[in-house]
Design an enzyme around this catalytic site. Sequence first.
Site, PDB file in Angstrom:
ATOM      1  N   VAL A 243      -5.949  10.586  36.917  1.00  0.00           N
ATOM      2  CA  VAL A 243      -6.579   9.400  36.324  1.00  0.00           C
ATOM      3  C   VAL A 243      -7.691   9.868  35.391  1.00  0.00           C
ATOM      4  CG1 VAL A 243      -7.583   7.139  36.808  1.00  0.00           C
ATOM      5  CG2 VAL A 243      -5.990   8.166  38.441  1.00  0.00           C
ATOM      6  N   HIS A 244      -7.298  10.372  34.223  1.00  0.00           N
ATOM      7  CA  HIS A 244      -8.274  10.951  33.302  1.00  0.00           C
ATOM      8  C   HIS A 244      -9.100   9.869  32.605  1.00  0.00           C
ATOM      9  CE1 HIS A 244      -6.999  15.027  33.893  1.00  0.00           C
ATOM     10  NE2 HIS A 244      -5.787  14.822  33.419  1.00  0.00           N
ATOM     11  N   ASP A 245      -8.560   9.287  31.551  1.00  0.00           N
ATOM     12  CA  ASP A 245      -9.350   8.379  30.709  1.00  0.00           C
ATOM     13  C   ASP A 245      -9.854   7.126  31.431  1.00  0.00           C
ATOM     14  OD1 ASP A 245      -9.002  10.208  28.715  1.00  0.00           O
ATOM     15  OD2 ASP A 245      -7.440   9.092  27.661  1.00  0.00           O
TER      16      ASP A 245
END
Length: 332
Positions: A243-245
């Site tokens: 869950v990067h951005d």
Amino acid sequence: MKTKIILDTDPGIDDVFAILFAEAHPDIELKAITTIYGNVTIENAIRNALYLKQKFQLQADIVTGASKPIVRPPVGPTVVVHGEGGFGDVNVPAEVEGQADPRPAYQYIIDAVKAEPGEITLVAIGPLTNLALALQADPSIVDLVNKVVIMGGAFGENGHRGNVTPFAEANVHDDPHAADMVLTASWPVVVIGLDVTEQSFFTRDYLDQLRDDSGEVGQFIWDVSRFYLRFYSEKVGLEACHVHDPSAIAYVINPELFTLREGPIRVVVDGVAEGMTIQKIDDRVYPHDEWMNQAPQQVAVTVKDAELLELYRHSIISYAARMKLHCRHLAD
């Protein structure tokens, strides 16, 4: 009180997750999407952003940003992760409705923060070239932004050090000179790096359930995620995606999801460790210290991942319900 944000983004797959999260949550006012190269070319970035604006009736301005780094040669789009166009298996039409703001992104940022001093948070989830160009053009903006929240970098916490080299994260590696400028400026920065973004996972089951519970919005997230999940399965060995951005958006909504550590940050701008982010966390005075006179910044080192996932899920489901109700009103 809503937080007004300008979202600086290279619209690939996890950028879609983040854009819709920002649009969905009632505590955020998404004023603009400033685009940047990175996951995609700047041409695809602007087309993808305009497509999302049209598809989901976004009120945000769409702005064209930089097409290449300040100094280093371009790395090129990350096609293997996001597909040729940036949205994986979802093809965006060659011609989309709407027009971008006529100003370049760096000028738009300058104008926006001057118009609303102290009120706008810059959230950057791609290479930091637009922010660096804004700093170069008008250094006074450091005193006019509310905060700068960055998805990028990696500091070795929780075993996470890099994702495009052993020690560099992709957004910083794409333009390390810009990142060093942004991270050493005297505005308040919070870095949401791999140290925490790789601690949270959208599993196949999570995305399937989101699709089932969130109507057209959930279906679109599910559609673009197919390519992304294949990459993670084949190249990373995970049956889920990090869950990067969206983690940067989660910080804006609820900072208490994260534990932060303070200290000045520098970026390695060339050589084998190009793009490496290093934070000084002690007060010792060294004979040679490129950190000593730099502004202390915040780095996220832990995350309440289960709460983050629930925040995302609840936000998208509620947004989808509001969209459905709005469509019914229009039909009546």
